[in-house]
Design a protein around this motif. Structure first.
Motif, PDB file in Angstrom:
ATOM      1  N   UNK A 260       0.853  -1.192   0.000  1.00  0.00           N
ATOM      2  CA  UNK A 260       0.000   0.000   0.000  1.00  0.00           C
ATOM      3  C   UNK A 260       0.889   1.242   0.000  1.00  0.00           C
ATOM      4  N   UNK A 261       0.729   2.095  -1.020  1.00  0.00           N
ATOM      5  CA  UNK A 261       1.530   3.305  -1.142  1.00  0.00           C
ATOM      6  C   UNK A 261       0.807   4.542  -0.616  1.00  0.00           C
ATOM      7  N   UNK A 262      -0.510   4.467  -0.525  1.00  0.00           N
ATOM      8  CA  UNK A 262      -1.306   5.583  -0.020  1.00  0.00           C
ATOM      9  C   UNK A 262      -2.748   5.150   0.127  1.00  0.00           C
ATOM     10  N   UNK A 263      -3.498   5.887   0.943  1.00  0.00           N
ATOM     11  CA  UNK A 263      -4.900   5.532   1.196  1.00  0.00           C
ATOM     12  C   UNK A 263      -5.785   6.773   1.137  1.00  0.00           C
ATOM     13  N   UNK A 264      -6.901   6.650   0.436  1.00  0.00           N
ATOM     14  CA  UNK A 264      -7.943   7.682   0.429  1.00  0.00           C
ATOM     15  C   UNK A 264      -9.026   7.238   1.398  1.00  0.00           C
ATOM     16  N   UNK A 265      -9.288   8.039   2.421  1.00  0.00           N
ATOM     17  CA  UNK A 265     -10.263   7.689   3.456  1.00  0.00           C
ATOM     18  C   UNK A 265     -11.516   8.551   3.338  1.00  0.00           C
ATOM     19  N   UNK A 266     -12.670   7.907   3.504  1.00  0.00           N
ATOM     20  CA  UNK A 266     -13.961   8.598   3.478  1.00  0.00           C
ATOM     21  C   UNK A 266     -14.713   8.334   4.775  1.00  0.00           C
ATOM     22  N   UNK A 267     -15.532   9.300   5.183  1.00  0.00           N
ATOM     23  CA  UNK A 267     -16.465   9.084   6.291  1.00  0.00           C
ATOM     24  C   UNK A 267     -17.851   9.570   5.876  1.00  0.00           C
ATOM     25  N   UNK A 268     -18.853   9.040   6.576  1.00  0.00           N
ATOM     26  CA  UNK A 268     -20.230   9.495   6.368  1.00  0.00           C
ATOM     27  C   UNK A 268     -20.788   9.212   4.987  1.00  0.00           C
ATOM     28  N   UNK A 269     -20.470   8.044   4.411  1.00  0.00           N
ATOM     29  CA  UNK A 269     -20.889   7.773   3.044  1.00  0.00           C
ATOM     30  C   UNK A 269     -22.177   6.950   2.982  1.00  0.00           C
ATOM     31  N   UNK A 270     -22.935   7.188   1.924  1.00  0.00           N
ATOM     32  CA  UNK A 270     -24.130   6.397   1.599  1.00  0.00           C
ATOM     33  C   UNK A 270     -24.450   6.626   0.127  1.00  0.00           C
ATOM     34  N   UNK A 271     -25.106   5.641  -0.502  1.00  0.00           N
ATOM     35  CA  UNK A 271     -25.430   5.794  -1.914  1.00  0.00           C
ATOM     36  C   UNK A 271     -26.459   6.908  -2.088  1.00  0.00           C
ATOM     37  N   UNK A 272     -26.240   7.738  -3.079  1.00  0.00           N
ATOM     38  CA  UNK A 272     -27.131   8.874  -3.346  1.00  0.00           C
ATOM     39  C   UNK A 272     -27.822   8.745  -4.699  1.00  0.00           C
ATOM     40  N   UNK A 273     -27.188   8.013  -5.634  1.00  0.00           N
ATOM     41  CA  UNK A 273     -27.748   7.857  -6.977  1.00  0.00           C
ATOM     42  C   UNK A 273     -27.300   6.523  -7.555  1.00  0.00           C
ATOM     43  N   UNK A 274     -28.239   5.804  -8.181  1.00  0.00           N
ATOM     44  CA  UNK A 274     -27.941   4.514  -8.799  1.00  0.00           C
ATOM     45  C   UNK A 274     -28.290   4.587 -10.273  1.00  0.00           C
ATOM     46  N   UNK A 275     -27.320   4.250 -11.118  1.00  0.00           N
ATOM     47  CA  UNK A 275     -27.556   4.189 -12.563  1.00  0.00           C
ATOM     48  C   UNK A 275     -27.496   2.728 -12.967  1.00  0.00           C
TER      49      UNK A 275
END
Length: 305
Positions: A260-275
């Protein structure tokens, strides 16, 4: 007719923060412009409009750089991610073929307006992962170069941080990580307020608000059933509680897909749109897929090496 000997290409440029040679190499740079407001005054007798110049304004600046060269920008970047944005001063030198500075732009009181994280694509093995920074300046000086030789160190992971080498970790709804084809990893935007004071020609700029958006994933059909159950639960039935806005991450990996060279971290996520299935076309060679746009609360990039 040959160009004069003073001509030079725009392919060699270098960034320094606060007068120290620690900004490193960048892939591209769009410099700010300077222009004055135009004031029009209609003259009744002959129908002409008289033009006058008002106060000056500086245009925005933008640069792009590989993730291997992100460390000198970490203080600026994290101040935005932490919503404690601080001003910074930055200089960009443009050099000739001998790497001697021939012109420079010195930007003061810079405020980040947008940080864009990389577009990742599992099928694109010819592109390095890249991040963009956009900012506004309070003042800047356009300078002659000082013939100083610009130097910098190429990041030791530059050849390994490809846009195709990534692994999502802990996706909401149990969606399989191996189904992810492409990721638009998101951006953070800061809004800038302007304050004018009569005794000064230039206005002052301040941070006003922040917005995080732009996370979107494209998936193979192997995850369709799992994703459909999650999407129906959250979007169609509305069955989501506060604690189901969850964190997850994306690991950037080397070419062995082990380190692992780097990490993108997210918080508070939920699906908002489905195609359900974008870009349907008869007779083509595109595999079936689907996309999900996500809401999120915070975003942060953490280099590991």
């Amino acid at each position: 007719m040959a160009l004069g000997k003073v001509a030079y290409a725009v392919t060699k440029f270098f960034v320094s923060f606060d007068g120290q040679d620690k900004g490193g190499w960048i892939n591209s740079f769009d410099p700010p412009t300077i222009e004055a407001d135009k004031i029009g005054s209609a003259l009744g007798p002959d129908g002409e409009t008289q033009a006058a110049l008002g106060n000056p304004n500086y245009g925005p600046a933008k640069c792009a750089l590989g993730l291997a060269h992100i460390k000198p920008w970490m203080t600026v970047m994290n101040s935005v991610f932490d919503k404690a944005c601080t001003e910074f001063n930055v200089r960009v030198d443009l050099a000739n073929h001998d790497f001697k500075s021939k012109r420079a732009i010195d930007m003061k009181g810079c405020l980040i307006t947008e940080i864009g994280l990389p577009k990742l694509s599992a099928g694109d093995g010819k592109k390095l992962a890249e991040m963009t920074f956009s900012w506004e300046v309070e003042t800047c000086e356009f300078l002659k170069g000082d013939d100083k030789v610009i130097t910098g160190v190429i990041g030791n992971t530059n050849k390994n941080l490809l846009a195709s080498n990534f692994e999502p970790v802990g996706m909401p709804g149990g969606i399989q990580s191996e189904s992810v084809i492409d990721v638009e990893t998101g951006k953070m935007t800061a809004k800038i307020g302007k304050e004018h004071v009569g005794m000064f020609r230039h206005h002052t700029k301040h941070y006003a608000a922040w917005e995080v958006a732009g996370l979107k994933t494209t998936h193979s059909s192997i995850a369709y059933d799992t994703a459909l159950a999650y999407v129906n639960k959250v979007l169609k039935d509305g069955a989501i509680t506060d604690d189901e806005y969850v964190p997850w991450s994306i690991d950037m990996k080397d070419q062995t897909m082990k380190k692992v060279l780097g990490t993108i971290n997210y918080t508070g996520t939920a699906c908002q749109k489905f195609t359900w299935s974008p870009q349907l076309k008869a007779g083509g060679d595109t595999m079936s897929n689907f996309t999900i746009d996500w809401v999120l609360q915070t975003i942060r990039y953490e280099p590991k090496v």
